[in-house]
Design an enzyme around this catalytic site. Sequence first.
Site, mmCIF file in Angstrom:
data_model
loop_
_atom_site.group_PDB
_atom_site.id
_atom_site.type_symbol
_atom_site.label_atom_id
_atom_site.label_comp_id
_atom_site.label_asym_id
_atom_site.label_seq_id
_atom_site.Cartn_x
_atom_site.Cartn_y
_atom_site.Cartn_z
ATOM 1 N N LYS A 222 0.810 -1.226 0.000
ATOM 2 C CA LYS A 222 0.000 0.000 0.000
ATOM 3 C C LYS A 222 0.840 1.271 0.000
ATOM 4 C CE LYS A 222 -4.434 -1.780 1.235
ATOM 5 N NZ LYS A 222 -5.580 -1.825 2.178
ATOM 6 N N ARG A 256 -4.243 -10.056 4.384
ATOM 7 C CA ARG A 256 -4.644 -10.006 2.964
ATOM 8 C C ARG A 256 -3.454 -9.473 2.180
ATOM 9 N NH1 ARG A 256 -6.293 -6.411 -0.718
ATOM 10 N NH2 ARG A 256 -7.919 -7.067 -2.226
HETATM 11 C C1 7PM Z 1 -5.760 1.574 -1.768
HETATM 12 C C2 7PM Z 1 -4.837 0.772 -2.412
HETATM 13 C C3 7PM Z 1 -6.886 0.996 -1.216
HETATM 14 C C4 7PM Z 1 -5.028 -0.592 -2.495
HETATM 15 C C5 7PM Z 1 -7.077 -0.357 -1.318
HETATM 16 C C6 7PM Z 1 -6.160 -1.136 -1.961
HETATM 17 C C7 7PM Z 1 -8.350 -4.089 1.449
HETATM 18 C C8 7PM Z 1 -9.423 -4.789 0.908
HETATM 19 C C9 7PM Z 1 -8.379 -3.745 -0.679
HETATM 20 C C10 7PM Z 1 -8.139 -4.122 2.868
HETATM 21 C C11 7PM Z 1 -10.064 -5.539 3.010
HETATM 22 C C12 7PM Z 1 -5.606 -3.328 -3.034
HETATM 23 C C13 7PM Z 1 -6.355 -2.617 -1.977
HETATM 24 N N1 7PM Z 1 -7.685 -3.441 0.441
HETATM 25 N N2 7PM Z 1 -10.272 -5.527 1.663
HETATM 26 N N3 7PM Z 1 -9.430 -4.576 -0.425
HETATM 27 N N4 7PM Z 1 -9.037 -4.870 3.591
HETATM 28 N N5 7PM Z 1 -10.898 -6.243 3.801
HETATM 29 O O1 7PM Z 1 -4.870 -4.236 -2.579
HETATM 30 O O2 7PM Z 1 -7.208 -3.506 3.428
HETATM 31 O O3 7PM Z 1 -5.817 -3.060 -4.214
HETATM 32 S S1 7PM Z 1 -8.031 -3.103 -2.241
#
Ligand code: 7PM
Length: 277
Positions: A222, A256
């Site tokens: 991230k 995750r």
């Molecule tokens: C910004 C960059 C925001 C990348 C999100 C992402 C999560 C998720 C994602 C999390 C849960 C990415 C993520 N992140 N679901 N889905 N928790 N439960 O890896 O932190 O693309 S999207």
Amino acid sequence: MQLDCAGIKVDISSPQVMGVLNVTPDSFSDGGRFVDPDIAVNHAEKMVEAGAMFVDIGGESTRPGAQPVSLDEETRRVIPVIEKLRQRDLPAVICVDTSKAEIMRHAVEAGAGMINDVYALKKEHALQTAADLNVPVCLMHMQGTPGTMQKNPGYKNVVEDVYFFLQDRIRHCIEAGLGREKLLVDPGFGFGKTLQQNLSLLKHLAEFGKFDVPVLAGLSRKSMIGAILDKEVDQRLAGSMTMACFALSAGVSILRVHDVDETVDAVRIFSAIRDAD
Ligand code: 7PM
């Protein structure tokens, strides 16, 4: 402690790894690589062989600035992959990463055993649908929407505000008939948080164990890692692993991640230390 995922019982007394499978053309760290169902399924199989107990399949990118995806488009991207994955009968739980009630239902009917909802079941019909489907649900905190969340996120006290949000969502789930044994919480790193707010949530991650439901954390690759190290997405493995180890020490149950092999090794080392005399 066990999580019953539509018949697959997962022992979460030891931390588990969830592999990320973005079947979207624009996800921030692997955009477009897994749009073809066969390629997606092969990648999922590799992650399970590497030790992932969950595969998180998402058809709508939720990174900052991402545009909403229609129900039809998200169905086209996600359901065929779940159906093919189900046919491989892998020793792992298929988790559907969606906020749409119809996708939740269609995905569980196709073989998904868990729901990951970045909107914590706030969208229309999501709460009742999840209660009907009766599979584990990860309730994640987000301030605003992917389109707005990183524009000046603000909190009175980020740890308390996120804690009370998740407490409220747990209460709504239990009132709707979704038992506590089916719930997981997640502070939502990167979802409407500045770097300092993300770091404060990580520093105090153990607080979220007070709900007595498993904690899931998504830290992998991230931008908060990039901000500290000044490194691009494909240079963030060491940073991701360091944050994963910190989260393990704070009691997280599911990590995750994109880098499954490495994270599985970290979990094994962590568990060996934890289980020593
Ligand atoms: C910004 C960059 C925001 C990348 C999100 C992402 C999560 C998720 C994602 C999390 C849960 C990415 C993520 N992140 N679901 N889905 N928790 N439960 O890896 O932190 O693309 S999207």
